[in-house]
Design a protein around this motif. Structure first.
Motif, PDB file in Angstrom:
ATOM      1  N   UNK A   1      50.377 -42.884 -11.261  1.00 62.17           N
ATOM      2  CA  UNK A   1      49.291 -43.591 -10.592  1.00 62.17           C
ATOM      3  C   UNK A   1      48.139 -42.620 -10.373  1.00 62.17           C
ATOM      4  N   UNK A   2      47.147 -42.634 -11.250  1.00 65.00           N
ATOM      5  CA  UNK A   2      46.022 -41.701 -11.067  1.00 65.00           C
ATOM      6  C   UNK A   2      45.248 -42.014  -9.794  1.00 65.00           C
ATOM      7  N   UNK A   3      44.671 -40.978  -9.228  1.00 66.63           N
ATOM      8  CA  UNK A   3      43.917 -41.130  -7.992  1.00 66.63           C
ATOM      9  C   UNK A   3      42.510 -40.591  -8.227  1.00 66.63           C
ATOM     10  N   UNK A   4      41.530 -41.352  -7.823  1.00 63.81           N
ATOM     11  CA  UNK A   4      40.139 -40.971  -8.043  1.00 63.81           C
ATOM     12  C   UNK A   4      39.539 -40.184  -6.880  1.00 63.81           C
ATOM     13  N   UNK A   5      40.230 -40.134  -5.747  1.00 72.93           N
ATOM     14  CA  UNK A   5      39.699 -39.439  -4.575  1.00 72.93           C
ATOM     15  C   UNK A   5      40.067 -37.961  -4.599  1.00 72.93           C
ATOM     16  N   UNK A   6      39.216 -37.165  -3.992  1.00 66.08           N
ATOM     17  CA  UNK A   6      39.586 -35.762  -3.792  1.00 66.08           C
ATOM     18  C   UNK A   6      40.492 -35.697  -2.565  1.00 66.08           C
ATOM     19  N   UNK A   7      41.263 -34.635  -2.461  1.00 65.41           N
ATOM     20  CA  UNK A   7      42.188 -34.483  -1.342  1.00 65.41           C
ATOM     21  C   UNK A   7      41.455 -34.549  -0.001  1.00 65.41           C
ATOM     22  N   UNK A   8      40.245 -34.025   0.051  1.00 68.49           N
ATOM     23  CA  UNK A   8      39.486 -34.032   1.304  1.00 68.49           C
ATOM     24  C   UNK A   8      39.067 -35.438   1.739  1.00 68.49           C
ATOM     25  N   UNK A   9      39.216 -36.415   0.853  1.00 66.93           N
ATOM     26  CA  UNK A   9      38.890 -37.810   1.167  1.00 66.93           C
ATOM     27  C   UNK A   9      40.138 -38.656   1.422  1.00 66.93           C
ATOM     28  N   UNK A  10      41.297 -38.018   1.402  1.00 66.66           N
ATOM     29  CA  UNK A  10      42.551 -38.776   1.461  1.00 66.66           C
ATOM     30  C   UNK A  10      43.200 -38.756   2.842  1.00 66.66           C
ATOM     31  N   UNK A  11      43.772 -39.915   3.192  1.00 61.70           N
ATOM     32  CA  UNK A  11      44.613 -40.052   4.371  1.00 61.70           C
ATOM     33  C   UNK A  11      46.061 -39.962   3.893  1.00 61.70           C
TER      34      UNK A  11
ATOM     35  N   UNK B   1      50.139 -49.504   5.247  1.00 55.88           N
ATOM     36  CA  UNK B   1      49.521 -48.384   5.970  1.00 55.88           C
ATOM     37  C   UNK B   1      48.149 -48.024   5.424  1.00 55.88           C
ATOM     38  N   UNK B   2      47.885 -48.392   4.194  1.00 58.35           N
ATOM     39  CA  UNK B   2      46.621 -48.064   3.527  1.00 58.35           C
ATOM     40  C   UNK B   2      46.405 -46.554   3.381  1.00 58.35           C
ATOM     41  N   UNK B   3      47.495 -45.792   3.408  1.00 56.97           N
ATOM     42  CA  UNK B   3      47.396 -44.355   3.153  1.00 56.97           C
ATOM     43  C   UNK B   3      46.980 -44.160   1.703  1.00 56.97           C
ATOM     44  N   UNK B   4      46.232 -43.090   1.459  1.00 52.64           N
ATOM     45  CA  UNK B   4      45.801 -42.787   0.100  1.00 52.64           C
ATOM     46  C   UNK B   4      46.877 -42.039  -0.682  1.00 52.64           C
ATOM     47  N   UNK B   5      47.743 -41.328   0.033  1.00 51.52           N
ATOM     48  CA  UNK B   5      48.791 -40.544  -0.621  1.00 51.52           C
ATOM     49  C   UNK B   5      49.966 -40.414   0.327  1.00 51.52           C
ATOM     50  N   UNK B   6      51.122 -40.149  -0.260  1.00 49.56           N
ATOM     51  CA  UNK B   6      52.350 -39.968   0.512  1.00 49.56           C
ATOM     52  C   UNK B   6      52.874 -38.568   0.248  1.00 49.56           C
TER      53      UNK B   6
END
Length: 144
Positions: free
Chosen positions: A11-21, A134-139
């Motif tokens: 599952x690719x992610x387009x956000x940078x880590x600094x933008x992730x919850x 939860x709408x978390x961006x990453x686990x």
């Protein structure tokens, strides 16, 4: 190479880590001290999970786990829960701006259970629903 039907799809992610919850999902047996502990009945194991509030303090957490001590010694996590459930370390990363923040809840279970069919068919789908809601961006997955 053929992938297992139970493999997690990329599952690719387009956000940078600094933008992730981030949300912690752990099989380390962590729970709040005022929650029911996980069952240590090794004949059955425990297929339940606990929801941990996002604003929990490390001092409010403990570990109950049925695995033999030589497999998973819970002494260190009971001394510093962050070694298996890095809540304080993630908060530090959020303060530094390395991550956006922490999710409103986290999920824990005990990874030493013999009812694998029930875990795969009931527990994991329920946990997935919690993660999606939860709408978390990453686990961040942790184990004991």
């Amino acid at each position: 190479m053929e992938m297992s039907r139970k493999a997690i799809p990329y599952t690719p992610n387009q956000k940078s880590l600094s933008e992730m919850t981030l949300m912690i999902v752990s099989t380390s047996g962590v729970h709040k001290v005022d929650q029911d502990p996980f069952s240590t009945d090794t004949a059955q194991g425990d297929v339940t999970y606990r929801v941990i509030p996002g604003d929990v303090q490390a001092a409010e957490l403990t570990v109950t786990h049925a695995a033999p001590k030589e497999h998973y010694n819970t002494d260190a996590p009971k001394e510093d829960i962050n070694c298996v459930f890095p809540i304080d370390r993630l908060r530090e990363l959020a303060e530094q701006g390395s991550i956006q923040g922490l999710a409103e809840k986290h999920i824990t279970m005990m990874g030493y259970a013999m009812k694998l069919k029930q875990i795969n068919e009931v527990t994991i789908p329920a946990i997935v629903k919690e993660v999606v809601r939860s709408k978390a961006d990453a686990v961040l997955l942790t184990a004991g």
